[in-house]
Design a protein around this motif. Structure first.
Motif, short mmCIF file in Angstrom:
data_model
loop_
_atom_site.label_atom_id
_atom_site.label_comp_id
_atom_site.label_asym_id
_atom_site.label_seq_id
_atom_site.Cartn_x
_atom_site.Cartn_y
_atom_site.Cartn_z
N LEU A 36 96.36 122.45 -29.35
CA LEU A 36 95.22 123.28 -29.71
C LEU A 36 94.17 123.66 -28.52
N LEU A 37 94.05 122.73 -27.67
CA LEU A 37 93.07 122.79 -26.74
C LEU A 37 93.62 123.94 -25.66
N THR A 38 94.89 123.78 -25.40
CA THR A 38 95.49 124.56 -24.39
C THR A 38 95.70 125.95 -24.76
N ARG A 39 96.01 125.99 -26.18
CA ARG A 39 95.99 127.67 -26.92
C ARG A 39 94.78 128.22 -27.00
N GLY A 40 93.76 127.29 -27.21
CA GLY A 40 92.60 128.09 -27.15
C GLY A 40 92.13 128.54 -25.75
N GLN A 41 92.29 127.70 -24.87
CA GLN A 41 92.05 128.01 -23.29
C GLN A 41 92.62 129.23 -22.85
N ARG A 42 94.03 129.31 -23.36
CA ARG A 42 95.00 130.70 -22.72
C ARG A 42 94.13 131.93 -23.68
N ASP A 43 93.95 131.63 -24.88
CA ASP A 43 93.38 132.79 -25.53
C ASP A 43 92.13 133.12 -25.05
N ALA A 44 91.27 132.22 -24.31
CA ALA A 44 89.88 132.66 -23.66
C ALA A 44 90.00 133.05 -22.37
N GLY A 45 91.44 133.20 -21.59
CA GLY A 45 91.51 133.70 -20.64
C GLY A 45 91.71 132.86 -19.51
N HIS A 46 91.98 131.51 -19.68
CA HIS A 46 92.12 130.51 -18.58
C HIS A 46 93.54 130.32 -18.57
N GLU A 47 93.94 129.55 -17.38
CA GLU A 47 95.27 129.22 -17.11
C GLU A 47 95.65 127.77 -17.31
N PRO A 48 96.07 127.35 -18.18
CA PRO A 48 96.32 125.98 -18.62
C PRO A 48 97.72 125.72 -18.41
N LEU A 49 98.18 124.49 -17.62
CA LEU A 49 99.52 124.21 -17.54
C LEU A 49 99.69 122.55 -17.93
N VAL A 50 100.58 122.24 -18.72
CA VAL A 50 100.75 120.75 -19.43
C VAL A 50 102.03 120.29 -18.88
N VAL A 51 101.41 119.09 -18.08
CA VAL A 51 102.62 118.21 -17.87
C VAL A 51 102.77 117.06 -18.85
N ALA A 52 103.77 117.28 -19.50
CA ALA A 52 104.14 116.32 -20.65
C ALA A 52 105.16 115.24 -20.39
N ALA A 53 105.47 114.13 -21.07
CA ALA A 53 106.53 113.44 -20.93
C ALA A 53 108.03 113.97 -21.18
N SER A 54 108.88 113.96 -20.55
CA SER A 54 110.34 114.73 -20.91
C SER A 54 110.86 114.40 -22.20
N ASP A 55 111.25 115.29 -22.63
CA ASP A 55 111.82 115.57 -24.17
C ASP A 55 110.66 115.13 -25.16
N ALA A 56 109.39 115.18 -24.87
CA ALA A 56 108.40 114.96 -25.76
C ALA A 56 108.26 116.12 -26.76
N PRO A 57 107.80 115.83 -27.96
CA PRO A 57 108.05 116.93 -28.70
C PRO A 57 106.69 117.81 -28.28
N LEU A 58 105.57 117.37 -27.85
CA LEU A 58 104.70 118.18 -27.32
C LEU A 58 105.54 119.24 -26.42
N LEU A 59 106.29 118.78 -25.49
CA LEU A 59 106.61 119.66 -24.65
C LEU A 59 107.42 121.10 -25.20
N HIS A 60 108.12 120.61 -26.22
CA HIS A 60 108.88 121.53 -26.88
C HIS A 60 107.77 122.63 -27.96
N ARG A 61 107.04 122.06 -28.27
CA ARG A 61 105.88 122.76 -29.33
C ARG A 61 105.16 123.74 -28.19
N LEU A 62 104.75 123.19 -26.95
CA LEU A 62 104.21 124.22 -26.26
C LEU A 62 104.88 125.39 -25.57
N ARG A 63 106.14 125.14 -25.54
CA ARG A 63 107.15 126.18 -24.86
C ARG A 63 107.18 127.15 -26.02
N SER A 64 107.35 126.55 -27.28
CA SER A 64 107.61 127.56 -28.59
C SER A 64 106.43 128.38 -28.65
N ALA A 65 105.19 127.86 -28.13
CA ALA A 65 104.07 128.74 -28.26
C ALA A 65 103.64 129.53 -27.31
#
Length: 364
Positions: A36-65
């Motif tokens: 939610l935070l990174t999506r909000g930051q992107r929508d506000a014009g920032h550049e977020p990049l998330v480093v997550a654990a390999s194969d974590a559900p977060l990683l797949h959800r971020l990419r889907s978004a």
């Protein structure tokens, strides 16, 4: 690790480049907040990049978004290989801020930032436990974000000065449910059934082991009317918990629709930094019953938006269930007040509060 684009904005611009680090291997409340935070930051014009654990559900959800994300194997707090990969990414991508979201990410980010004193480290703390050890909580962390005042208090007891802590409550998007899930029709339960739900990770910390004790302490007549729906963990069907029929639905995709079909939320957690499942329930008009631990008293006004019970007091929890179950007017009052209170914990406020912390550490 995938290639990253070169820096395209000046450090004085309003937009920020933020490198987030999260080591969670499961989909839980903390990972939801990162999304939610990174999506909000992107929508506000920032550049977020998330480093997550390999194969974590977060990683797949971020990419889907459509959010930038990179997977790194994170085996331990001081994993040198993971820290080196993060260090290389920091050197190439040149973030304005590095933001760690859990204890392991905190340690790895510190290792990765060796020799990068010009890049501030912000750490979000989500648990109301007193931290141990001085190294991780020293001056290298420019600022801590506590998700509640209870978490702030725990940090201070661990030796972190209040001047280095910002309280930024977790944010929950307003749920929109057109049609609540009809558990009575699905399960063949009659109209007099009181539907109670438990939502989240089905772990001892979240109080799952206490459910049978709560059920055993309900009046016999009420025990026959109450039904429990467990939303999370493994779906294993029907069982009896302290004489109460319970249905383990497992992980549910449309969780808000599932929650909206409940009469009460049981949240017998023994430790809670804040409690986003409780905010979700209030937003849906489902009154929560909770132990008064961690940040939960900051969410709930007694008898107005929910019922608070002394920590660990199973008998008192059962009494609160009985009171709410036998008083439809009280349930209605708390249910109607819930959405107004939940609106105080919006994603927009969380995003803005986090950005204010970044600006503070950057001196902008």
């Amino acid at each position: 690790m995938p290639s990253v684009p070169p820096r395209t904005h000046l450090s004085g611009d309003m937009s920020l480049r933020i490198l987030h680090v999260d080591s969670g291997r499961e989909w839980r409340g903390g990972q939801r907040q990162v999304l939610l935070l990174t999506r909000g930051q992107r929508d506000a014009g920032h550049e977020p990049l998330v480093v997550a654990a390999s194969d974590a559900p977060l990683l797949h959800r971020l990419r889907s978004a459509g959010l930038a994300a990179s997977g790194v194997r994170m085996r331990a707090d001081w994993d040198l290989a993971a820290a080196r990969r993060l260090h290389a990414l920091i050197r190439t991508w040149r973030p304005d801020v590095v933001h760690a979201h859990d204890a392991r990410a905190h340690a790895l980010a510190m290792g990765a930032l060796i020799g990068k004193r010009d890049i501030p480290l912000v750490v979000t703390r989500r648990v109301a436990f007193v931290p141990k050890g001085r190294l991780k909580y020293g001056a290298r962390v420019a600022r801590f974000i506590a998700i509640s005042h209870a978490v702030q208090d725990a940090l201070q007891l661990g030796g972190v000065p209040a001047s280095r802590i910002d309280v930024v409550y977790s944010g929950v998007p307003t749920p929109h449910v057109d049609l609540a899930r009809d558990w009575r029709a699905e399960r063949g339960w009659d109209a007099e059934t009181i539907l109670c739900g438990v939502v989240g990770a089905m772990t001892a910390e979240k109080g799952v082991r206490l459910l049978a004790g709560i059920g055993e302490r309900l009046p016999p007549a009420l025990r026959q009317r109450v039904r429990l729906v467990l939303l999370g963990g493994q779906g294993t069907g029907t069982e009896m918990l302290g004489g109460v029929e319970a249905f383990r639905a497992g992980f549910v995709d449309e969780v808000h629709r599932a929650m909206a079909g409940l009469d009460l939320l049981w949240h017998p957690s023994s430790a809670e930094g804040l409690g986003t499942a409780v905010i979700d329930a209030m937003a849906l008009g489902v009154p929560p019953i909770v132990f008064a631990v961690g940040g939960l008293p900051e969410l709930i006004t007694q008898d107005e938006t929910g019922l608070l019970v002394p920590p660990g007091d199973v008998a008192a929890f059962a009494t609160a269930v009985t009171r709410a179950a036998d008083d439809p007017a009280l349930r209605g009052t708390m249910g109607r007040a819930g959405p107004r209170r939940a609106a105080d914990f919006s994603v927009e406020r969380m995003v803005d509060g986090t950005e204010a912390t970044y600006r503070r550490v950057l001196g902008r």
